[in-house]
Design a protein around this motif. Structure first.
Motif, PDB file in Angstrom:
ATOM      1  N   VAL A   1       0.829  -1.213   0.000  1.00  0.00           N
ATOM      2  CA  VAL A   1       0.000   0.000   0.000  1.00  0.00           C
ATOM      3  C   VAL A   1       0.860   1.257   0.000  1.00  0.00           C
ATOM      4  O   VAL A   1       0.628   2.196  -0.778  1.00  0.00           O
ATOM      5  CB  VAL A   1      -0.967  -0.007   1.202  1.00  0.00           C
ATOM      6  CG1 VAL A   1      -1.655   1.355   1.337  1.00  0.00           C
ATOM      7  CG2 VAL A   1      -2.013  -1.095   1.033  1.00  0.00           C
ATOM      8  N   VAL A   2       1.873   1.294   0.855  1.00  0.00           N
ATOM      9  CA  VAL A   2       2.715   2.490   0.903  1.00  0.00           C
ATOM     10  C   VAL A   2       3.589   2.602  -0.346  1.00  0.00           C
ATOM     11  O   VAL A   2       3.951   3.704  -0.767  1.00  0.00           O
ATOM     12  CB  VAL A   2       3.583   2.523   2.188  1.00  0.00           C
ATOM     13  CG1 VAL A   2       2.699   2.584   3.429  1.00  0.00           C
ATOM     14  CG2 VAL A   2       4.538   1.347   2.260  1.00  0.00           C
TER      15      VAL A   2
ATOM     16  N   LEU B   1       1.545   4.348  -2.729  1.00  0.00           N
ATOM     17  CA  LEU B   1       1.482   5.750  -2.320  1.00  0.00           C
ATOM     18  C   LEU B   1       2.731   6.500  -2.768  1.00  0.00           C
ATOM     19  O   LEU B   1       2.662   7.638  -3.251  1.00  0.00           O
ATOM     20  CB  LEU B   1       1.328   5.829  -0.796  1.00  0.00           C
ATOM     21  CG  LEU B   1       0.967   7.178  -0.178  1.00  0.00           C
ATOM     22  CD1 LEU B   1      -0.367   7.669  -0.712  1.00  0.00           C
ATOM     23  CD2 LEU B   1       0.904   7.055   1.348  1.00  0.00           C
TER      24      LEU B   1
ATOM     25  N   PHE C   1       2.696   7.375  -6.344  1.00  0.00           N
ATOM     26  CA  PHE C   1       1.863   8.555  -6.636  1.00  0.00           C
ATOM     27  C   PHE C   1       2.668   9.852  -6.539  1.00  0.00           C
ATOM     28  O   PHE C   1       2.191  10.904  -6.975  1.00  0.00           O
ATOM     29  CB  PHE C   1       0.659   8.595  -5.692  1.00  0.00           C
ATOM     30  CG  PHE C   1      -0.395   9.594  -6.098  1.00  0.00           C
ATOM     31  CD1 PHE C   1      -1.011   9.495  -7.338  1.00  0.00           C
ATOM     32  CD2 PHE C   1      -0.761  10.615  -5.242  1.00  0.00           C
ATOM     33  CE1 PHE C   1      -1.986  10.405  -7.710  1.00  0.00           C
ATOM     34  CE2 PHE C   1      -1.733  11.537  -5.611  1.00  0.00           C
ATOM     35  CZ  PHE C   1      -2.349  11.422  -6.851  1.00  0.00           C
TER      36      PHE C   1
ATOM     37  N   PHE D   1       1.736  14.436   0.258  1.00  0.00           N
ATOM     38  CA  PHE D   1       0.844  13.306   0.539  1.00  0.00           C
ATOM     39  C   PHE D   1       1.592  11.985   0.352  1.00  0.00           C
ATOM     40  O   PHE D   1       1.544  11.096   1.215  1.00  0.00           O
ATOM     41  CB  PHE D   1      -0.363  13.385  -0.394  1.00  0.00           C
ATOM     42  CG  PHE D   1      -1.290  12.209  -0.304  1.00  0.00           C
ATOM     43  CD1 PHE D   1      -2.030  11.985   0.843  1.00  0.00           C
ATOM     44  CD2 PHE D   1      -1.435  11.333  -1.367  1.00  0.00           C
ATOM     45  CE1 PHE D   1      -2.894  10.896   0.941  1.00  0.00           C
ATOM     46  CE2 PHE D   1      -2.287  10.242  -1.282  1.00  0.00           C
ATOM     47  CZ  PHE D   1      -3.016  10.032  -0.132  1.00  0.00           C
ATOM     48  N   GLY D   2       2.295  11.863  -0.757  1.00  0.00           N
ATOM     49  CA  GLY D   2       3.053  10.635  -1.010  1.00  0.00           C
ATOM     50  C   GLY D   2       4.181  10.425  -0.027  1.00  0.00           C
ATOM     51  O   GLY D   2       4.606   9.285   0.208  1.00  0.00           O
TER      52      GLY D   2
ATOM     53  N   TYR E   1       4.145  10.616   3.084  1.00  0.00           N
ATOM     54  CA  TYR E   1       3.761   9.783   4.227  1.00  0.00           C
ATOM     55  C   TYR E   1       4.041   8.309   3.923  1.00  0.00           C
ATOM     56  O   TYR E   1       4.388   7.538   4.823  1.00  0.00           O
ATOM     57  CB  TYR E   1       2.284  10.001   4.566  1.00  0.00           C
ATOM     58  CG  TYR E   1       2.051  11.274   5.341  1.00  0.00           C
ATOM     59  CD1 TYR E   1       2.463  11.395   6.664  1.00  0.00           C
ATOM     60  CD2 TYR E   1       1.426  12.366   4.751  1.00  0.00           C
ATOM     61  CE1 TYR E   1       2.265  12.563   7.382  1.00  0.00           C
ATOM     62  CE2 TYR E   1       1.211  13.540   5.455  1.00  0.00           C
ATOM     63  CZ  TYR E   1       1.630  13.638   6.769  1.00  0.00           C
ATOM     64  OH  TYR E   1       1.435  14.801   7.471  1.00  0.00           O
ATOM     65  N   GLY E   2       3.882   7.921   2.657  1.00  0.00           N
ATOM     66  CA  GLY E   2       4.296   6.577   2.280  1.00  0.00           C
ATOM     67  C   GLY E   2       5.800   6.426   2.345  1.00  0.00           C
ATOM     68  O   GLY E   2       6.327   5.403   2.798  1.00  0.00           O
TER      69      GLY E   2
END
Length: 468
Positions: free
Chosen positions: A23-24, A27, A30, A225-226, A228-229
């Protein structure tokens, strides 16, 4: 009668941790459109298509090269600089259990490669850029990973880290990824040369504004935002198995990484806003956006290792340095770094990582501080030398720079035969200048107006096209 399902806690933890990593990873992927928007906004409209093409190429070629070559180089360099084994360097290719970990590493590699694009925008030969990206992902970046995360030279088991009795700290790649990309971009920008018109006859820098601050700031938010991944995701273990078989949620570790990431980002933006207001008289949105990114870079290597207030100070320092570092690069070094990648990724990454022991949760350790400083120097030196050698070879083989005519026309038309903004960007390939459909751009429905009467002039007399 029902029977309780017996589940192995280790199997549960591994499954959940692997899904978390996937999931990350998505992210972090992205962040690619974030880089595309950030860079596109800071170049002129005639070069946006070239920026987009470079960003797509970074991903599509970079992943292929990193799978076949780059990941193996990490293992080889790690083994050679620590006395370890290199026999399994290519093992990931046939091992399906290694593919999730490979993909997680690949998105970091693509980030390092993409950073270079912003430094050389608007004048670098596309073929040369593609070849540099391939070699960046195949050799330059993997060697840095081998020195650090790959258990090599700077790790606790490596020749240098072992001699100092410490392991190099860079949790999510402030220097391994960002400084490597920023320094490579600086070298590339120097060797490609400045854009036409960037400096006057006296050597004074002249501004060349990008076409859309809106795109640049939107790209910044997507990158944040990305991130955080990037940072929180590197805390790859969210469930741990204790000796007695019980599952433990790693909430404290995740919380520290998330908090320090957030505080570093905000402090970086705040300090850049204040610094730009001090330098320029008013707070600048673009420099505030760069400060947000610099703050994130500064804490990327530090997030699990420092106190929350230490993270805020590191992020603030990164944001404070970004504008003066950019001015030093452009005005003193005379290097036309279009998107300020060295200031944002190079300087902030180096300073934030070197100062980790100063704000460490466990207190200051001199040997760790020495290793941090030496590690930053080693990574920077390798990146400078390797990038310079590769770029010199590419210059001799294909040439680093487009022609002056192509630079004037724009790389969209010259390198790719397209125009991202056909309504607004003139082209020598269109006789009438600018149009959305190859015809003449009109704002009056396609009819000329008689200057004396205000009535539409007959189309037969004016030769007007309605572009229909």
């Amino acid at each position: 009668m029902s029977t309780l399902l017996q589940v192995d806690p280790t199997t549960v933890a591994n499954g959940i941790n692997n899904v978390w990593v996937l999931v990350v990873t998505f992210l972090i992927f992205f962040m690619q459109p974030g880089f595309a928007l950030l860079e596109s906004g800071q170049v002129r409209a005639k070069n946006v298509g070239n920026v987009l093409m470079k960003n797509m190429t970074d991903w599509i070629l970079g992943t292929l090269v990193y799978f076949v070559v780059g990941a193996a180089v990490v293992g080889i360099v790690g083994g050679l600089t620590s006395g370890g084994d290199i026999a399994g360097a290519f093992g990931h290719i046939a091992d399906s259990n290694a593919w999730i970990g490979w993909l997680f590493g690949a998105v970091f590699a693509m980030t390092a490669a993409t950073i270079v694009s912003g430094a050389v925008a608007e004048r670098m030969n596309f073929d040369a850029y593609v070849l540099f990206t391939v070699l960046m992902v195949a050799i330059i970046y993997p060697v840095v990973v081998g020195f650090t995360w790959g258990g090599g030279l700077l790790s606790s088991s490596g020749f240098l880290g072992g001699a100092l009795g410490a392991g190099y700290l860079d949790f999510a790649g402030a220097t391994v990824v960002h400084m490597c990309g920023g320094v490579a971009g600086l070298v590339a920008a120097k060797m490609v040369g400045a854009r036409k018109g960037r400096y006057d006859s006296n050597g004074n820098s002249q501004p060349i504004p990008g076409h859309s601050m809106l795109l640049a700031v939107l790209g910044t938010f997507i990158l944040a935002f990305g991130w955080y991944g990037f940072n929180v995701g590197t805390q790859a273990t969210i469930l741990a198995v204790a000796d007695d078989g019980t599952l433990t949620f790693m909430g404290s570790a995740l919380g520290r990484v998330a908090l320090v990431t957030t505080l570093g980002m905000s402090a970086g933006g705040a300090m850049a806003m204040l610094t730009s207001a001090r330098y320029q008289g008013k707070p600048d949105p673009l420099w505030t956006a760069n400060g947000i990114l610099a703050g994130l870079v500064a804490v990327t290597g530090a997030v699990p290792h420092v106190t929350w207030w230490g993270g805020a100070l590191l992020g603030g320092l990164g944001g404070f340095l970004v504008l003066p570092a950019f001015r030093f690069t452009v005005d003193r070094l005379k290097i036309d770094d279009v998107c300020g990648v060295f200031a944002v990724h190079g300087v902030a990454g180096a300073v934030g990582t070197a100062l980790i022991p100063v704000f460490a949760v466990g207190g200051f350790a001199l040997n760790q501080f020495v290793l941090q400083v030496v590690g930053v120097a080693v990574i920077a030196l390798w990146t400078i030398v390797a990038s310079a050698v590769v770029l010199a070879a590419l210059d001799a083989a294909v040439g680093l720079r487009v022609s002056e005519e192509e630079e004037t026309e724009g790389l969209d038309e010259g390198e790719h035969g397209v125009s991202v903004y056909p309504e607004f960007v003139p082209s020598e390939r269109r006789d009438t200048g600018v149009a959305a459909d190859g015809g003449e751009l009109r704002t009056d429905g396609g009819s000329d107006v008689d200057a004396d009467t205000g009535s539409p002039a007959p189309a037969a007399e004016t030769g007007v096209t309605t572009d229909e």
